[in-house]
Scaffold this motif. Structure first.
Motif, PDB file in Angstrom:
ATOM      1  N   ALA A  42      -6.669   9.228   2.853  1.00 37.77           N
ATOM      2  CA  ALA A  42      -5.733   8.172   2.479  1.00 37.77           C
ATOM      3  C   ALA A  42      -4.370   8.817   2.273  1.00 37.77           C
ATOM      4  CB  ALA A  42      -6.188   7.438   1.223  1.00 37.77           C
ATOM      5  N   GLY A  43      -3.358   8.231   2.864  1.00 35.04           N
ATOM      6  CA  GLY A  43      -2.026   8.826   2.842  1.00 35.04           C
ATOM      7  C   GLY A  43      -1.378   8.916   1.483  1.00 35.04           C
ATOM      8  N   ILE A  59       8.215  -2.155  15.007  1.00 36.81           N
ATOM      9  CA  ILE A  59       6.830  -2.577  15.103  1.00 36.81           C
ATOM     10  C   ILE A  59       6.382  -2.814  13.684  1.00 36.81           C
ATOM     11  CG2 ILE A  59       4.511  -1.746  15.619  1.00 36.81           C
ATOM     12  CD1 ILE A  59       5.676  -0.193  17.907  1.00 36.81           C
ATOM     13  N   GLU A  60       5.686  -3.895  13.457  1.00 28.89           N
ATOM     14  CA  GLU A  60       5.171  -4.149  12.122  1.00 28.89           C
ATOM     15  C   GLU A  60       3.759  -3.599  12.054  1.00 28.89           C
ATOM     16  OE1 GLU A  60       4.725  -7.672   8.865  1.00 28.89           O
ATOM     17  OE2 GLU A  60       4.677  -8.202  10.963  1.00 28.89           O
ATOM     18  N   VAL A  61       3.585  -2.603  11.210  1.00 22.83           N
ATOM     19  CA  VAL A  61       2.263  -2.026  10.997  1.00 22.83           C
ATOM     20  C   VAL A  61       1.753  -2.564   9.678  1.00 22.83           C
ATOM     21  CG1 VAL A  61       0.984   0.104  10.621  1.00 22.83           C
ATOM     22  CG2 VAL A  61       2.858   0.073  12.265  1.00 22.83           C
ATOM     23  N   ARG A  62       0.572  -3.158   9.715  1.00 20.91           N
ATOM     24  CA  ARG A  62      -0.069  -3.645   8.496  1.00 20.91           C
ATOM     25  C   ARG A  62      -1.459  -3.037   8.436  1.00 20.91           C
ATOM     26  NH1 ARG A  62       0.457  -9.856   7.712  1.00 20.91           N
ATOM     27  NH2 ARG A  62       0.151  -9.270   5.546  1.00 20.91           N
ATOM     28  N   SER A  63      -1.841  -2.553   7.278  1.00 14.20           N
ATOM     29  CA  SER A  63      -3.115  -1.873   7.116  1.00 14.20           C
ATOM     30  C   SER A  63      -3.940  -2.567   6.050  1.00 14.20           C
ATOM     31  CB  SER A  63      -2.882  -0.416   6.715  1.00 14.20           C
ATOM     32  OG  SER A  63      -2.086   0.225   7.687  1.00 14.20           O
ATOM     33  N   PHE A  64      -5.173  -2.909   6.416  1.00 14.88           N
ATOM     34  CA  PHE A  64      -6.070  -3.634   5.519  1.00 14.88           C
ATOM     35  C   PHE A  64      -7.362  -2.849   5.344  1.00 14.88           C
ATOM     36  CE2 PHE A  64      -3.438  -6.585   7.871  1.00 14.88           C
ATOM     37  CZ  PHE A  64      -2.912  -7.387   6.874  1.00 14.88           C
ATOM     38  N   ALA A  65      -7.907  -2.829   4.138  1.00 18.07           N
ATOM     39  CA  ALA A  65      -9.196  -2.185   3.868  1.00 18.07           C
ATOM     40  C   ALA A  65      -9.916  -2.919   2.741  1.00 18.07           C
ATOM     41  CB  ALA A  65      -8.968  -0.718   3.508  1.00 18.07           C
ATOM     42  N   SER A  89     -12.918  -3.920   2.369  1.00 19.68           N
ATOM     43  CA  SER A  89     -14.249  -3.430   2.013  1.00 19.68           C
ATOM     44  C   SER A  89     -14.179  -2.235   1.073  1.00 19.68           C
ATOM     45  CB  SER A  89     -15.039  -3.061   3.277  1.00 19.68           C
ATOM     46  OG  SER A  89     -14.439  -1.961   3.930  1.00 19.68           O
ATOM     47  N   CYS A  90     -12.995  -1.615   0.979  1.00 19.91           N
ATOM     48  CA  CYS A  90     -12.786  -0.486   0.064  1.00 19.91           C
ATOM     49  C   CYS A  90     -11.997  -0.906  -1.169  1.00 19.91           C
ATOM     50  CB  CYS A  90     -12.048   0.645   0.783  1.00 19.91           C
ATOM     51  SG  CYS A  90     -12.954   1.348   2.155  1.00 19.91           S
ATOM     52  N   GLY A  91     -11.750  -2.206  -1.326  1.00 21.90           N
ATOM     53  CA  GLY A  91     -11.014  -2.689  -2.484  1.00 21.90           C
ATOM     54  C   GLY A  91      -9.509  -2.680  -2.327  1.00 21.90           C
ATOM     55  N   VAL A  92      -9.011  -2.488  -1.100  1.00 20.38           N
ATOM     56  CA  VAL A  92      -7.569  -2.468  -0.830  1.00 20.38           C
ATOM     57  C   VAL A  92      -7.261  -3.651   0.083  1.00 20.38           C
ATOM     58  CG1 VAL A  92      -5.638  -1.150   0.117  1.00 20.38           C
ATOM     59  CG2 VAL A  92      -7.532   0.047  -0.997  1.00 20.38           C
ATOM     60  N   ASN A  93      -6.719  -4.731  -0.493  1.00 22.20           N
ATOM     61  CA  ASN A  93      -6.429  -5.900   0.336  1.00 22.20           C
ATOM     62  C   ASN A  93      -5.429  -5.577   1.429  1.00 22.20           C
ATOM     63  OD1 ASN A  93      -8.201  -7.570  -1.006  1.00 22.20           O
ATOM     64  ND2 ASN A  93      -6.682  -8.161  -2.526  1.00 22.20           N
ATOM     65  N   GLU A  94      -4.305  -4.960   1.060  1.00 24.19           N
ATOM     66  CA  GLU A  94      -3.330  -4.515   2.053  1.00 24.19           C
ATOM     67  C   GLU A  94      -2.605  -3.299   1.512  1.00 24.19           C
ATOM     68  OE1 GLU A  94       0.419  -5.926   4.851  1.00 24.19           O
ATOM     69  OE2 GLU A  94      -0.628  -7.420   3.659  1.00 24.19           O
ATOM     70  N   ASP A  95      -2.575  -2.235   2.313  1.00 25.68           N
ATOM     71  CA  ASP A  95      -1.857  -1.018   1.965  1.00 25.68           C
ATOM     72  C   ASP A  95      -0.386  -1.266   2.273  1.00 25.68           C
ATOM     73  OD1 ASP A  95      -0.826   1.539   1.679  1.00 25.68           O
ATOM     74  OD2 ASP A  95      -2.398   2.499   2.859  1.00 25.68           O
ATOM     75  N   PRO A  96       0.500  -1.170   1.281  1.00 28.41           N
ATOM     76  CA  PRO A  96       1.908  -1.485   1.548  1.00 28.41           C
ATOM     77  C   PRO A  96       2.603  -0.473   2.452  1.00 28.41           C
ATOM     78  CG  PRO A  96       1.653  -0.653  -0.664  1.00 28.41           C
ATOM     79  CD  PRO A  96       0.270  -0.829  -0.105  1.00 28.41           C
ATOM     80  N   PHE A  97       2.032   0.733   2.558  1.00 27.78           N
ATOM     81  CA  PHE A  97       2.699   1.763   3.338  1.00 27.78           C
ATOM     82  C   PHE A  97       1.654   2.755   3.817  1.00 27.78           C
ATOM     83  CE2 PHE A  97       5.577   5.389   3.942  1.00 27.78           C
ATOM     84  CZ  PHE A  97       6.558   4.770   4.687  1.00 27.78           C
ATOM     85  N   CYS A  98       1.414   2.820   5.117  1.00 29.88           N
ATOM     86  CA  CYS A  98       0.300   3.601   5.641  1.00 29.88           C
ATOM     87  C   CYS A  98       0.777   4.575   6.714  1.00 29.88           C
ATOM     88  CB  CYS A  98      -0.762   2.660   6.194  1.00 29.88           C
ATOM     89  SG  CYS A  98      -2.214   3.504   6.801  1.00 29.88           S
ATOM     90  N   GLY A  99       0.874   5.855   6.349  1.00 30.80           N
ATOM     91  CA  GLY A  99       1.298   6.873   7.302  1.00 30.80           C
ATOM     92  C   GLY A  99       0.317   7.048   8.446  1.00 30.80           C
ATOM     93  N   SER A 100      -0.993   7.040   8.137  1.00 32.47           N
ATOM     94  CA  SER A 100      -1.975   7.222   9.210  1.00 32.47           C
ATOM     95  C   SER A 100      -1.938   6.048  10.185  1.00 32.47           C
ATOM     96  CB  SER A 100      -3.371   7.429   8.625  1.00 32.47           C
ATOM     97  OG  SER A 100      -3.747   6.354   7.802  1.00 32.47           O
ATOM     98  N   GLY A 101      -1.706   4.839   9.686  1.00 32.63           N
ATOM     99  CA  GLY A 101      -1.576   3.681  10.572  1.00 32.63           C
ATOM    100  C   GLY A 101      -0.362   3.799  11.472  1.00 32.63           C
ATOM    101  N   ASN A 102       0.760   4.242  10.917  1.00 33.49           N
ATOM    102  CA  ASN A 102       1.969   4.429  11.720  1.00 33.49           C
ATOM    103  C   ASN A 102       1.786   5.559  12.724  1.00 33.49           C
ATOM    104  OD1 ASN A 102       4.487   2.726  10.944  1.00 33.49           O
ATOM    105  ND2 ASN A 102       3.390   3.080   9.039  1.00 33.49           N
ATOM    106  N   GLY A 103       1.051   6.605  12.350  1.00 32.12           N
ATOM    107  CA  GLY A 103       0.755   7.693  13.285  1.00 32.12           C
ATOM    108  C   GLY A 103      -0.080   7.202  14.459  1.00 32.12           C
TER     109      GLY A 103
END
Length: 128
Positions: free
Chosen positions: A13-14, A48-54, A56-70
């Motif tokens: 997790a970033g 590009i709009e990157v949105r990251s959701f998890a 099932s891990c208790g994270v509705n939406e990650d506000p800032f995700c380096g791995s997603g942007n990568g």
């Protein structure tokens, strides 16, 4: 390093990776080599709009995700939208009220790099 959400342990997790590296740097417990700190987790060395959701891990939406942007940068590179030597800034988090700015670079012949800024928001001490 072990990273947990309210429901499970994550292999990567970033935010915790950046936060712990930043805290270790500020505490003088690590020294950058050539201006870099490399940290590994179980997951490996990681307009590009990157949105990251998890959810099932208790994270509705990650506000800032380096791995997603990568991952988006790798997709764009493979598709020919960007090339080696390209750099751009991406924003993320506006939809959840936590704006962030991330720097994405694709060096000539190198790996995609992700960068940004960290800030101390909480401090404390661990007692053995």
């Amino acid at each position: 390093m072990h990273i947990f959400t309210s429901r499970s342990e994550l292999p990567f997790a970033g935010h915790p990776t950046l936060g712990s590296a930043f805290a270790l740097l500020k505490a003088g417990m690590v020294t950058p080599t050539n201006g870099r700190i490399v940290q590994e987790c179980e997951g490996g060395p990681a307009e590009i709009e990157v949105r990251s959701f998890a959810p099932s891990c208790g994270v509705n939406e990650d506000p800032f995700c380096g791995s997603g942007n990568g991952a988006v940068a790798a997709y764009r590179l493979r598709g020919g939208d960007i090339g080696h030597g390209h750099a751009y800034a991406a924003t993320q988090g506006a939809r959840v009220g936590r704006n962030g700015l991330i720097q994405v670079r694709v060096p000539e012949g190198g790996l995609i790099t992700i960068g940004g800024a960290c800030a101390i928001t909480v401090s404390g001490a661990l007692r053995a």
